[in-house]
Design an enzyme around this catalytic site. Structure first.
Site, PDB file in Angstrom:
ATOM      1  N   ASP A  11     -18.560 -10.756   8.015  1.00 35.09           N
ATOM      2  CA  ASP A  11     -19.672 -11.509   8.403  1.00 35.09           C
ATOM      3  C   ASP A  11     -20.621 -11.421   7.330  1.00 35.09           C
ATOM      4  O   ASP A  11     -21.347 -10.261   7.086  1.00 35.09           O
ATOM      5  CB  ASP A  11     -20.311 -10.791   9.668  1.00 35.09           C
ATOM      6  CG  ASP A  11     -21.238 -11.757  10.557  1.00 35.09           C
ATOM      7  OD1 ASP A  11     -21.374 -12.792   9.971  1.00 35.09           O
ATOM      8  OD2 ASP A  11     -21.839 -11.602  11.471  1.00 35.09           O
ATOM      9  N   ASP A 105     -19.683 -18.666   7.542  1.00 29.32           N
ATOM     10  CA  ASP A 105     -20.318 -17.196   6.957  1.00 29.32           C
ATOM     11  C   ASP A 105     -19.440 -16.301   7.772  1.00 29.32           C
ATOM     12  O   ASP A 105     -19.958 -14.891   7.532  1.00 29.32           O
ATOM     13  CB  ASP A 105     -21.640 -16.949   7.602  1.00 29.32           C
ATOM     14  CG  ASP A 105     -22.145 -17.218   8.904  1.00 29.32           C
ATOM     15  OD1 ASP A 105     -21.151 -17.624   9.648  1.00 29.32           O
ATOM     16  OD2 ASP A 105     -23.313 -16.634   9.374  1.00 29.32           O
ATOM     17  N   GLU A 106     -18.345 -16.227   8.660  1.00 33.21           N
ATOM     18  CA  GLU A 106     -17.601 -15.320   8.903  1.00 33.21           C
ATOM     19  C   GLU A 106     -16.193 -15.476   9.346  1.00 33.21           C
ATOM     20  O   GLU A 106     -15.914 -16.965   9.305  1.00 33.21           O
ATOM     21  CB  GLU A 106     -18.242 -14.670  10.293  1.00 33.21           C
ATOM     22  CG  GLU A 106     -18.218 -15.663  11.498  1.00 33.21           C
ATOM     23  CD  GLU A 106     -18.621 -15.216  12.980  1.00 33.21           C
ATOM     24  OE1 GLU A 106     -18.399 -14.039  13.094  1.00 33.21           O
ATOM     25  OE2 GLU A 106     -19.404 -15.907  13.511  1.00 33.21           O
TER      26      GLU A 106
END
Length: 357
Positions: A11, A105-106
């Site tokens: 993350d 983003d993850e």
């Protein structure tokens, strides 16, 4: 029995805001809020400096400004964020082909097979974080665990720029003291329902009677019990096929339905571009509206011939205005255009032929 999986959840830390701070040195160390200013805008991301004042993603921008008067507002640049996200994905790919992105983003990574030869999932996670720091000048937090649920919990344990490992033999004990709201999918409403019945911690769910959980929460009750025991058999699914894509816009002032055509056409073009290079065919067009009093409605259309261009998508979306059915004086603060029910091209042709038979 097969050995436990080795899953990493990575993350990126305050991703959009961190990219802005990296690319503009004058923003470093300052409370950065990624959002347009204005009454209708919401926060896309907040730096950790801004979070100390209580600023959070999805918060109205005006509230963020009240909480943190010194905040620096930066309009989002999703083209740049997508480019950085691709660079992060390239780092992941050095260690495994089993990558399941959740957003820009993850992502989940299955590193059960030690293809990079680092010897352990923990070492692999450390190598990934080190590469992100060295090559992209950004930080990421990671969780290592025997399944996706535990890995996602673990990645949030030592944010920002942290690593946490949950081992198979101690999973249930490690997560028992965590609030039920930490379970992915348990929002505020479900959390209140659980707490009303005495389930405040994950350990409360682990100790609960499964029959009682199912009685109150249906099949989800059984799922909650399994997760509380640290059980999650869902595999990492790389390159998930496109299921839906959409775009929406909030207006500076409320508009009547007949004035929405320019926005619908622009959003149709943006949504069509958002399909990317997928060969899958969207079957259903969605028009989403939010009224001035925050009522959300949607209308769907599954045409005989799926849209094959942005103009065709716009035409279908505009036709859905006829199905809204609200009084003509109704004003709208938001409109969205979406595509759903993507199918393989061959399946779409068969369905079209059936319509014409």
């Amino acid at each position: 029995m097969s050995p436990p999986r080795k899953i990493i959840h990575v993350d990126m830390d305050a991703f959009y805001a961190s990219v802005e701070q990296r690319d503009d040195p004058s923003l470093r160390g300052r409370p950065v809020v990624v959002a347009w200013r204005g009454m209708r805008s919401v926060v896309c991301a907040a730096s950790y400096e801004a979070r100390r004042f209580g600023v959070r993603s999805a918060m109205p921008a005006v509230r963020a400004e009240r909480l943190c008067p010194e905040a620096v507002f930066v309009p989002p640049d999703f083209t740049r964020y997508r480019a950085v996200s691709r660079q992060v994905r390239e780092i992941f790919a050095r260690h495994t082909a089993l990558i399941e992105p959740l957003s820009l983003d993850e992502a989940y990574l299955d590193v059960t097979a030690d293809t990079s030869g680092l010897g352990s999932a923990t070492a692999t996670a450390e190598a990934i974080r080190a590469a992100i720091r060295a090559e992209l000048q950004l930080t990421a937090s990671a969780g290592v665990a025997p399944n996706k649920f535990l890995a996602k919990l673990a990645s949030d344990w030592r944010k920002p720029d942290g690593l946490f490992v949950i081992r198979p033999d101690s999973a249930a004990a490690v997560i028992a003291s965590q609030p039920v709201g930490r379970i992915p999918g348990v929002g505020q409403v479900m959390q209140r329902r659980l707490e009303t019945r005495g389930y405040h911690r994950i350990g409360d769910l682990a100790a609960a009677d499964v029959t009682e959980l199912v009685q109150h929460f249906g099949r989800y009750g059984r799922r909650l019990h399994e997760l509380a025991l640290g059980i999650d058999d869902h595999p990492v699914k790389p390159d998930r096929p496109v299921q839906s894509v959409s775009s929406e816009d909030t207006f500076a002032e409320d508009l009547p339905l007949e004035a929405l055509e320019p926005a619908i056409r622009a959003l149709a073009a943006k949504t069509w571009r958002g399909r990317g290079k997928t060969a899958r065919v969207p079957r259903t067009v969605v028009l989403k509206l939010k009224t001035a009093d925050f009522r959300i409605i949607s209308r769907h259309l599954t045409p005989e011939r799926p849209p094959d261009s942005a103009d065709a998508l716009a035409a279908y979306a505009l036709s859905l205005r006829l199905r809204v059915g609200l009084p003509s004086e109704t004003r709208y603060r938001l409109v969205g255009v979406g595509l759903t029910q993507f199918t393989d091209a061959d399946d779409a042709r068969v369905q079209a032929d059936l319509f014409l038979a």
